[in-house]
Design a protein around this motif. Structure first.
Motif, short mmCIF file in Angstrom:
data_model
loop_
_atom_site.label_atom_id
_atom_site.label_comp_id
_atom_site.label_asym_id
_atom_site.label_seq_id
_atom_site.Cartn_x
_atom_site.Cartn_y
_atom_site.Cartn_z
N LYS A 1 0.80 -1.22 0.00
CA LYS A 1 0.00 0.00 0.00
C LYS A 1 0.84 1.29 0.00
N ASN A 2 2.09 1.21 0.44
CA ASN A 2 2.92 2.42 0.52
C ASN A 2 3.78 2.66 -0.73
N LEU A 3 3.48 1.98 -1.80
CA LEU A 3 4.28 2.11 -3.02
C LEU A 3 4.47 3.55 -3.48
N PRO A 4 3.42 4.39 -3.53
CA PRO A 4 3.60 5.76 -4.04
C PRO A 4 4.55 6.61 -3.22
N TYR A 5 4.87 6.18 -1.99
CA TYR A 5 5.72 6.99 -1.12
C TYR A 5 7.17 6.47 -1.06
N MET A 6 7.43 5.40 -1.77
CA MET A 6 8.79 4.85 -1.78
C MET A 6 9.68 5.63 -2.73
N ASN A 7 10.99 5.50 -2.57
CA ASN A 7 11.89 6.11 -3.53
C ASN A 7 11.73 5.40 -4.87
N TYR A 8 12.25 6.02 -5.91
CA TYR A 8 12.00 5.55 -7.27
C TYR A 8 12.29 4.06 -7.49
N GLU A 9 13.49 3.63 -7.12
CA GLU A 9 13.88 2.26 -7.42
C GLU A 9 13.12 1.25 -6.57
N ALA A 10 12.87 1.59 -5.31
CA ALA A 10 12.10 0.69 -4.45
C ALA A 10 10.67 0.53 -4.96
N GLU A 11 10.09 1.62 -5.45
CA GLU A 11 8.74 1.54 -6.00
C GLU A 11 8.72 0.69 -7.26
N SER A 12 9.73 0.79 -8.08
CA SER A 12 9.81 -0.02 -9.30
C SER A 12 9.80 -1.50 -8.96
N ILE A 13 10.62 -1.87 -7.97
CA ILE A 13 10.70 -3.28 -7.55
C ILE A 13 9.37 -3.72 -6.94
N GLY A 14 8.78 -2.84 -6.13
CA GLY A 14 7.52 -3.18 -5.47
C GLY A 14 6.39 -3.42 -6.46
N ILE A 15 6.27 -2.57 -7.46
CA ILE A 15 5.21 -2.75 -8.45
C ILE A 15 5.44 -4.01 -9.25
#
Length: 247
Positions: free
Chosen positions: A116-130
């Protein structure tokens, strides 16, 4: 007196606008009579905001030198909207009259909650999460649920927007440029959290004590927030802004 914080979706502000809002707050608050500044937590928050804003502005100055910054920022907001859209459609089916749809929404919601916190992660972490979220949704464990609700297009949207972002971000030749993008989002997140804590504190103390320091501070903060809220309202008639939580 109605002590409340002017609503403002700060996440819809550009990096430059968010920095300008923080700077205006600090300038406005510096006009308060020094004799009133006798609250230790208040002064500590001001110091933190000043320190973090200085770091934020340095990072902003660096990334603004790169012409691809805006494209990367827009691509990041695009995938943020895709994640939020998927979340909203799950909530819609959670109140369905069809028991199977409600159950499917519940199971998918359990999975999504861990991301649920994907939009608040840094760029690379969000990429991996999605990537991980989409991989789960396309797996045998969840694909039938996606078909039942007929929301495959929302999964495709997340996957496509994330691929688009990664293509832009990984296309950067200089590793230090990527580091700047990475740090910029992290710096904004830190600054936003401090700002939220500060405004929450002012609002709480204004309600509890109703003293000049907090009354004046809340008024100054609300004036600046209203200016940017009106600006976003005007902009919304021309473009669609990402739907993210207020602070």
């Amino acid at each position: 007196m109605n002590n409340s914080l002017q609503p403002l979706k700060t996440s819809s502000l550009t990096n430059m606008e968010f920095g300008q809002l923080m700077k205006r707050h600090l300038i406005d608050l510096s006009s308060i009579d020094q004799m009133l500044l006798n609250d230790q937590p208040y002064n500590a928050y001001l110091q933190q905001l000043n320190e973090k804003l200085e770091i934020y502005e340095k990072g902003l100055a660096r990334v603004l030198e790169n012409e691809e910054t805006e494209l990367i920022s827009l691509a990041d907001k695009g995938r943020d909207r895709a994640v939020v859209a998927f979340s909203k459609v799950l909530k819609l089916f959670a109140v369905s009259e069809n028991a199977d749809e409600v159950e499917a929404s519940r199971k998918l919601g359990i999975l999504f909650h861990t991301f649920k916190n994907l939009p608040y992660m840094n760029y690379e972490a969000e990429s991996i999460g999605i990537d991980k979220l989409v991989s789960h949704l396309e797996s045998a464990n969840y694909s039938d649920l996606i078909k039942l609700l007929d929301i495959g297009r929302f999964v495709t949207r997340m996957k496509g927007s994330n691929q688009n972002f990664k293509a832009l971000f990984e296309g950067r030749i200089l590793s230090d440029s990527k580091s700047e993008y990475y740090n910029m989002k992290a710096a904004r997140t830190v600054l936003m959290h401090i700002y939220k804590d500060f405004t929450d504190y002012i609002l709480a103390m204004c309600k509890a004590l109703n003293t000049p320091l907090f009354i004046t501070s809340l008024s100054l903060i609300n004036t600046a927030r209203k200016y940017y809220a009106d600006m976003l309202a005007h902009r919304s008639t021309e473009t669609v802004a990402p739907v993210l939580p207020n602070v």
